[in-house]
Enzyme design. Structure first.
Site, PDB file in Angstrom:
ATOM      1  N   CYS A  58      74.854  40.107  59.705  1.00  0.00           N
ATOM      2  CA  CYS A  58      73.988  40.957  58.893  1.00  0.00           C
ATOM      3  C   CYS A  58      74.555  41.188  57.494  1.00  0.00           C
ATOM      4  O   CYS A  58      73.804  41.321  56.521  1.00  0.00           O
ATOM      5  CB  CYS A  58      73.726  42.286  59.594  1.00  0.00           C
ATOM      6  SG  CYS A  58      75.215  43.233  59.998  1.00  0.00           S
ATOM      7  N   HIS A 100      76.993  47.806  60.475  1.00  0.00           N
ATOM      8  CA  HIS A 100      75.729  47.083  60.339  1.00  0.00           C
ATOM      9  C   HIS A 100      75.255  47.244  58.891  1.00  0.00           C
ATOM     10  O   HIS A 100      75.470  48.295  58.288  1.00  0.00           O
ATOM     11  CB  HIS A 100      74.698  47.642  61.313  1.00  0.00           C
ATOM     12  CG  HIS A 100      73.413  46.889  61.297  1.00  0.00           C
ATOM     13  ND1 HIS A 100      73.344  45.539  61.572  1.00  0.00           N
ATOM     14  CD2 HIS A 100      72.144  47.274  61.012  1.00  0.00           C
ATOM     15  CE1 HIS A 100      72.085  45.141  61.469  1.00  0.00           C
ATOM     16  NE2 HIS A 100      71.342  46.177  61.118  1.00  0.00           N
TER      17      HIS A 100
END
Length: 173
Positions: A127, A30
């Site tokens: 992301c 992430h």
């Protein structure tokens, strides 16, 4: 490449405004943009997983929505809420290929998106795409993680097709 893996409270000593932070979620990474004072901006799922005692779920990084190509939300949160107990690092690995914007511009670009819902999909708008677009000012951004996933799927698919064709060819003799 990226810096040394550490936990969020250690990482804060090494962060500069505009840095990209990579968080190891075991099965994927992430990404978020460090904006200062311990805060980051990132693309995340629509569900609110910010309770201190909750464990990060797929939706906390938009991955559950992304499989279906749905919508994600840009959030501003403290790094401890996003990283939790996962290892993280500063990773501005694209700086050698792309000129980063000035830190104030990076932060302004990321913060200007806070609260916005955005289309999300694993391959084209994840992301990592969001943070690279913020740091380098490139429309759409880019993602090694997505490129590697596509290459892996392509390799498996290609191998299956070749295997099928070979079995058809040799099976008919």
């Amino acid at each position: 490449m990226g810096g040394r893996w550490m936990f969020w409270h250690q990482l804060l000593e090494h962060c500069e405004r505009g840095d990209l932070i990579e968080i190891d979620r075991t099965t994927y990474y992430h990404w978020c943009v460090y904006i200062g004072q311990g805060d980051v901006v990132h693309l995340t799922g629509l569900e609110d997983n910010t309770k201190p005692d909750s464990k990060p779920s797929l939706s906390s990084s938009a991955s559950s929505a992304s499989v279906l190509g749905e919508t994600a939300l840009v959030r501003r949160q403290h790094l401890r809420e996003v990283a939790r107990n996962d290892r993280c690092r500063v990773n501005n690995k694209w700086d050698a290929k792309h000129e980063p914007l000035e830190p104030d511009e990076i932060v302004a670009m990321a913060v200007s998106c806070v609260g916005q819902e955005m289309r999300y999909d694993v391959v084209g708008r994840n992301c990592e795409h969001f943070v690279t677009a913020s740091r380098y000012g490139r429309s759409g951004g880019f993602s090694d993680q997505a490129n590697n996933a596509v290459a892996a799927v392509g390799g498996v698919t290609g191998g299956l097709i070749i295997g099928f064709l070979l079995s058809m060819f040799f099976g008919r003799r």
